[in-house]
Design a protein around this motif. Structure first.
Motif, PDB file in Angstrom:
ATOM      1  N   THR A 172       9.465  22.260  -7.132  1.00 51.89           N
ATOM      2  CA  THR A 172       8.058  23.047  -6.809  1.00 51.89           C
ATOM      3  C   THR A 172       7.973  22.607  -6.189  1.00 51.89           C
ATOM      4  O   THR A 172       6.399  22.628  -5.340  1.00 51.89           O
ATOM      5  N   CYS A 173       7.245  20.951  -5.616  1.00 47.24           N
ATOM      6  CA  CYS A 173       6.736  20.194  -4.770  1.00 47.24           C
ATOM      7  C   CYS A 173       7.282  19.223  -4.152  1.00 47.24           C
ATOM      8  O   CYS A 173       8.291  18.617  -5.108  1.00 47.24           O
ATOM      9  N   SER A 174       6.861  18.738  -3.563  1.00 52.16           N
ATOM     10  CA  SER A 174       7.592  17.441  -2.445  1.00 52.16           C
ATOM     11  C   SER A 174       6.664  16.524  -1.809  1.00 52.16           C
ATOM     12  O   SER A 174       5.458  17.379  -1.453  1.00 52.16           O
ATOM     13  N   PHE A 175       6.762  15.461  -2.129  1.00 50.34           N
ATOM     14  CA  PHE A 175       5.793  14.900  -1.353  1.00 50.34           C
ATOM     15  C   PHE A 175       6.455  13.462  -0.359  1.00 50.34           C
ATOM     16  O   PHE A 175       7.274  13.085  -0.992  1.00 50.34           O
ATOM     17  N   LYS A 176       6.086  13.298   1.108  1.00 48.04           N
ATOM     18  CA  LYS A 176       6.345  12.206   1.595  1.00 48.04           C
ATOM     19  C   LYS A 176       5.718  10.774   0.964  1.00 48.04           C
ATOM     20  O   LYS A 176       4.639  10.876   0.659  1.00 48.04           O
ATOM     21  N   ALA A 177       6.449   9.260   0.693  1.00 46.13           N
ATOM     22  CA  ALA A 177       5.825   8.437   0.174  1.00 46.13           C
ATOM     23  C   ALA A 177       5.452   7.577   1.738  1.00 46.13           C
ATOM     24  O   ALA A 177       6.825   7.672   2.368  1.00 46.13           O
ATOM     25  N   ARG A 178       4.178   7.024   1.948  1.00 44.79           N
ATOM     26  CA  ARG A 178       5.032   6.003   2.594  1.00 44.79           C
ATOM     27  C   ARG A 178       4.103   5.187   2.460  1.00 44.79           C
ATOM     28  O   ARG A 178       3.309   4.449   2.037  1.00 44.79           O
TER      29      ARG A 178
ATOM     30  N   ASP B 271       0.723  -1.381  -0.112  1.00 44.00           N
ATOM     31  CA  ASP B 271      -0.267  -0.215  -0.057  1.00 44.00           C
ATOM     32  C   ASP B 271       1.035   1.803   0.017  1.00 44.00           C
ATOM     33  O   ASP B 271       1.827   1.263   0.703  1.00 44.00           O
ATOM     34  N   LEU B 272       0.374   2.405  -1.039  1.00 43.66           N
ATOM     35  CA  LEU B 272       1.340   3.311  -0.573  1.00 43.66           C
ATOM     36  C   LEU B 272       0.266   4.253   0.133  1.00 43.66           C
ATOM     37  O   LEU B 272      -0.765   4.946  -0.755  1.00 43.66           O
ATOM     38  N   THR B 273       0.470   5.479   0.909  1.00 42.31           N
ATOM     39  CA  THR B 273       0.011   6.914   0.622  1.00 42.31           C
ATOM     40  C   THR B 273       1.192   7.873   0.714  1.00 42.31           C
ATOM     41  O   THR B 273       2.269   8.192   0.686  1.00 42.31           O
ATOM     42  N   LEU B 274       0.195   9.168   0.209  1.00 45.28           N
ATOM     43  CA  LEU B 274       1.626  10.099  -0.166  1.00 45.28           C
ATOM     44  C   LEU B 274       1.074  11.073   0.336  1.00 45.28           C
ATOM     45  O   LEU B 274      -0.261  11.887   0.150  1.00 45.28           O
TER      46      LEU B 274
ATOM     47  N   ARG C 290       8.219   1.646   5.095  1.00 42.39           N
ATOM     48  CA  ARG C 290       9.386   2.560   4.575  1.00 42.39           C
ATOM     49  C   ARG C 290       8.896   3.590   4.137  1.00 42.39           C
ATOM     50  O   ARG C 290       7.551   3.977   2.917  1.00 42.39           O
ATOM     51  N   GLU C 291       9.442   4.931   3.997  1.00 44.52           N
ATOM     52  CA  GLU C 291       9.476   6.312   4.174  1.00 44.52           C
ATOM     53  C   GLU C 291      10.558   7.032   3.587  1.00 44.52           C
ATOM     54  O   GLU C 291      11.170   6.742   3.639  1.00 44.52           O
ATOM     55  N   ASP C 292       9.679   7.900   2.843  1.00 42.86           N
ATOM     56  CA  ASP C 292      11.133   8.449   1.351  1.00 42.86           C
ATOM     57  C   ASP C 292      10.439   9.598   1.830  1.00 42.86           C
ATOM     58  O   ASP C 292       9.045  10.351   1.113  1.00 42.86           O
ATOM     59  N   VAL C 293      11.179  10.539   0.393  1.00 46.95           N
ATOM     60  CA  VAL C 293      10.403  12.639  -0.217  1.00 46.95           C
ATOM     61  C   VAL C 293      10.792  11.920  -1.762  1.00 46.95           C
ATOM     62  O   VAL C 293      12.068  11.258  -1.420  1.00 46.95           O
ATOM     63  N   GLY C 294       9.776  12.777  -1.925  1.00 44.43           N
ATOM     64  CA  GLY C 294      10.076  13.274  -3.304  1.00 44.43           C
ATOM     65  C   GLY C 294       9.700  14.757  -3.775  1.00 44.43           C
ATOM     66  O   GLY C 294       8.868  14.766  -3.359  1.00 44.43           O
TER      67      GLY C 294
ATOM     68  N   THR D  56       5.999  10.946  -7.935  1.00 40.47           N
ATOM     69  CA  THR D  56       6.580   9.322  -8.244  1.00 40.47           C
ATOM     70  C   THR D  56       7.907   9.195  -7.998  1.00 40.47           C
ATOM     71  O   THR D  56       8.405   8.051  -7.531  1.00 40.47           O
ATOM     72  N   ASP D  57       8.686  10.756  -7.896  1.00 40.69           N
ATOM     73  CA  ASP D  57       9.486   9.924  -7.625  1.00 40.69           C
ATOM     74  C   ASP D  57      10.049   9.956  -5.919  1.00 40.69           C
ATOM     75  O   ASP D  57      10.341   9.039  -5.245  1.00 40.69           O
ATOM     76  N   ALA D  58       8.884  10.217  -4.956  1.00 42.69           N
ATOM     77  CA  ALA D  58       8.918  10.054  -3.751  1.00 42.69           C
ATOM     78  C   ALA D  58       7.997   8.345  -3.513  1.00 42.69           C
ATOM     79  O   ALA D  58       8.958   7.764  -2.532  1.00 42.69           O
ATOM     80  N   PHE D  59       7.493   7.557  -4.403  1.00 41.33           N
ATOM     81  CA  PHE D  59       7.102   6.544  -4.393  1.00 41.33           C
ATOM     82  C   PHE D  59       8.621   5.504  -4.523  1.00 41.33           C
ATOM     83  O   PHE D  59       8.907   4.274  -4.193  1.00 41.33           O
TER      84      PHE D  59
END
Length: 136
Positions: free
Chosen positions: A86-92, A68-71, A100-104, A114-117
């Motif tokens: 100009t945009c940032s997301f945290k992907a869980r 499962d992916l949560t942005l 696992r989490e990271d930022v894109g 998609t970068d965060a994913f």
């Protein structure tokens, strides 16, 4: 789908299969940044990448229905005039109850998401071999 609070033991090879090297035909190269003039020659840096669909297919093949992916959108960072982001997301990303989490970042919502994913997926070993390619 497995709830986050469920205790689940994945088969021993699941994590190795997720982290297995990707097929070479799924790996692409793109220019990173602008070309630089050095001694009359233009030099550009190229980096390896995979499409988000490649990551999704890996997850769907190895752990179908068990990820499962949560942005979550993040506030814009001010003070970086040269940055195209100009945009940032945290992907869980949750796989078999493990998170696992990271930022894109990106120029728009799709690119940042998609970068965060993909970055969160690397935390499970998916496409981690791209980092060993270095830069061309």
């Amino acid at each position: 789908m497995i709830a986050a609070n469920d205790i689940y033991k994945a088969p021993a090879d699941v994590w190795a299969r997720l982290a297995a090297p990707l097929a070479s035909e799924t790996i692409s190269w793109r220019q990173d940044g602008k070309p630089v003039n050095r001694d009359g020659k233009f030099i550009a840096r190229f980096v390896a990448y995979v499409e988000a669909n490649t990551v999704r297919e890996r997850l769907d093949t190895i752990v179908p229905g068990e990820w499962d992916l949560t942005l979550t959108p993040l506030p814009q960072i001010a003070g970086e005039p040269d940055s195209e982001a100009t945009c940032s997301f945290k992907a869980r990303l949750q796989v078999l109850g493990v998170v696992r989490e990271d930022v894109g970042t990106g120029r728009d919502y799709k690119q940042a998401a998609t970068d965060a994913f993909k970055r969160a997926a690397v935390r499970f070993g998916i496409a981690h071999e791209l980092y060993s390619y270095g830069q061309n």
